[in-house]
Design an enzyme around this catalytic site. Structure first.
Site, PDB file in Angstrom:
ATOM      1  N   THR A 159       0.834  -1.209   0.000  1.00 36.76           N
ATOM      2  CA  THR A 159       0.000   0.000   0.000  1.00 36.76           C
ATOM      3  C   THR A 159       0.867   1.257   0.000  1.00 36.76           C
ATOM      4  O   THR A 159       1.981   1.251   0.544  1.00 36.76           O
ATOM      5  CB  THR A 159      -0.891   0.017   1.261  1.00 36.76           C
ATOM      6  OG1 THR A 159      -1.474   1.319   1.413  1.00 36.76           O
ATOM      7  CG2 THR A 159      -0.109  -0.287   2.528  1.00 36.76           C
ATOM      8  N   TYR A 196      -1.477   0.617  10.440  1.00 42.13           N
ATOM      9  CA  TYR A 196      -1.723  -0.178   9.234  1.00 42.13           C
ATOM     10  C   TYR A 196      -0.505  -0.113   8.304  1.00 42.13           C
ATOM     11  O   TYR A 196       0.016  -1.141   7.855  1.00 42.13           O
ATOM     12  CB  TYR A 196      -2.979   0.342   8.522  1.00 42.13           C
ATOM     13  CG  TYR A 196      -3.141  -0.187   7.124  1.00 42.13           C
ATOM     14  CD1 TYR A 196      -3.336  -1.542   6.884  1.00 42.13           C
ATOM     15  CD2 TYR A 196      -3.107   0.673   6.024  1.00 42.13           C
ATOM     16  CE1 TYR A 196      -3.480  -2.028   5.594  1.00 42.13           C
ATOM     17  CE2 TYR A 196      -3.250   0.201   4.733  1.00 42.13           C
ATOM     18  CZ  TYR A 196      -3.439  -1.155   4.526  1.00 42.13           C
ATOM     19  OH  TYR A 196      -3.568  -1.622   3.248  1.00 42.13           O
TER      20      TYR A 196
END
Ligand code: UFG
Length: 321
Positions: free
Chosen positions: A118, A142
């Site tokens: 990501t 995250y």
């Protein structure tokens, strides 16, 4: 043609579209999913094994018995807000479980590992578009957990591709595959819902240093993401070097531009209300994805914003034509 492909998280949004793409390219796909967030009716392109990626005996047996040569690893938790509230959950579900998976795959002789990473690994970038060589400095748990997964994979000795997605969006309405998160937090599905229900969409912040004051993101069609996984695996199987690649269009759209696209595509008004900034949102995240084009021959052919929105709208409405 290569051996069998294990797709972890193949019952989820991007995993299911990618499993379909591999199957359509002639590869045998096995899905491993624990259904913590996936949907059983998304698994239609190969056998399903229900279980945990960190169950070493399960994965060891699966790699051996199903003659897995390549692993495409999606299974993860992916909500930034949830990670801020519970960092330990993300360290466990993403880092720890991936480390267990990687260890067993490396031992089992897996010869290509493609990872769903990501742009959150970059944190707040000091350069936009963000080059893939930009320092990784994640600003939420995250992003930290995904960066640690990247480290484990890169250190495993397996040939690997770390694919850093920007904003996955769109759907494959003909295959009834699209975003079905619970809770839904993503902008495009929420804007479509506001259009349908009449309950206003909240714009999180209108005072960003961007032309219209709202955040800019690089929306990338899930079909283009799936295509990148096929190309990344072909690249590794051809003996080309491991690496990391950004997957985005190189252009961005603001929250207001997304709302306008929804209004164009759906031919109706989206009710909105202006709200405060959401914690942790950088003003602009746009990919410099030129290395994916150069090394993988990848081109985001489906990622024009109106096409993304039209496919998401058709999926929401259940159109399968
Ligand atoms: N937004 C709103 N209102 C909403 C929902 C979102 O204004 O109701 C805004 C957000 O503030 C943001 C933009 O729309 O500016 C996009 O938000 P999303 O939640 O759709 O996506 P994010 O950019 O926050 O998150 C995505 C991925 C994450 C990934 C992250 C990297 O979904 O998995 O990019 O920063 F970590």
């Amino acid at each position: 043609m290569g051996g069998n492909v294990l797709v972890t998280g193949g019952a989820g949004y991007i995993g299911s579209v990618t499993a379909r793409a591999f199957a359509r390219s002639g590869r045998r796909v096995v899905v491993l999913d624990d259904f913590s967030t996936g949907h059983a009716d998304n698994v239609r392109w190969g056998p399903l094994v229900t279980g945990d990626i960190a169950d070493k005996d399960l994965v060891r047996g699966l790699v051996r018995d199903a003659q897995i040569t390549a692993v495409v690893h999606f299974a993860a938790k992916a909500l930034v807000g949830e990670s801020v509230r519970d960092p330990a959950l993300y360290d466990h579900w993403n880092r720890e479980k991936t480390e267990a998976l990687v260890e067993v795959c490396a031992e089992g002789g897996v010869s290509a590992f493609v990872f769903s990473s990501t742009c959150a690994v970059y944190g707040t970038p000091d350069q936009v578009p963000i080059p893939v060589a930009h320092d990784r400095a994640p600003v939420n748990p995250y992003g930290v957990s995904k960066a640690r997964c990247e480290d484990a994979i890169a250190g495993s000795g397996m040939p690997h591709a770390l694919l850093r997605y920007f904003n996955a969006a769109g759907a494959v309405p003909a295959a009834r595959l699209g975003e079905r998160h619970d809770p839904e937090t993503h902008l495009i599905p929420l804007t479509l819902r506001a259009r349908v229900t009449g309950n206003p969409l909240t714009i999180f912040g209108t005072d960003y240093p961007t032309p219209d004051g709202t955040c800019i993101r690089d929306y990338i069609h899930v079909l283009d993401l799936a295509d990148a996984h096929l190309r990344a695996l072909a690249h590794l199987e051809a003996g080309q070097p491991s690496g990391a690649w950004n997957l985005g269009t190189g252009g961005g759209a603001s929250v207001r531009e997304v709302i306008q696209a929804v209004e164009r595509v759906t031919e109706g008004k989206v009710p909105v209300q202006e709200g405060v900034r959401r914690e942790g949102d950088p003003a602009a995240l746009v990919a410099d994805a030129r290395s994916a084009e150069r090394d993988l021959g990848w081109h985001p052919a489906h990622s024009e914003l109106d096409r993304i929105v039209a496919d998401a709208w058709a999926y929401e409405r259940g159109d399968v034509a």
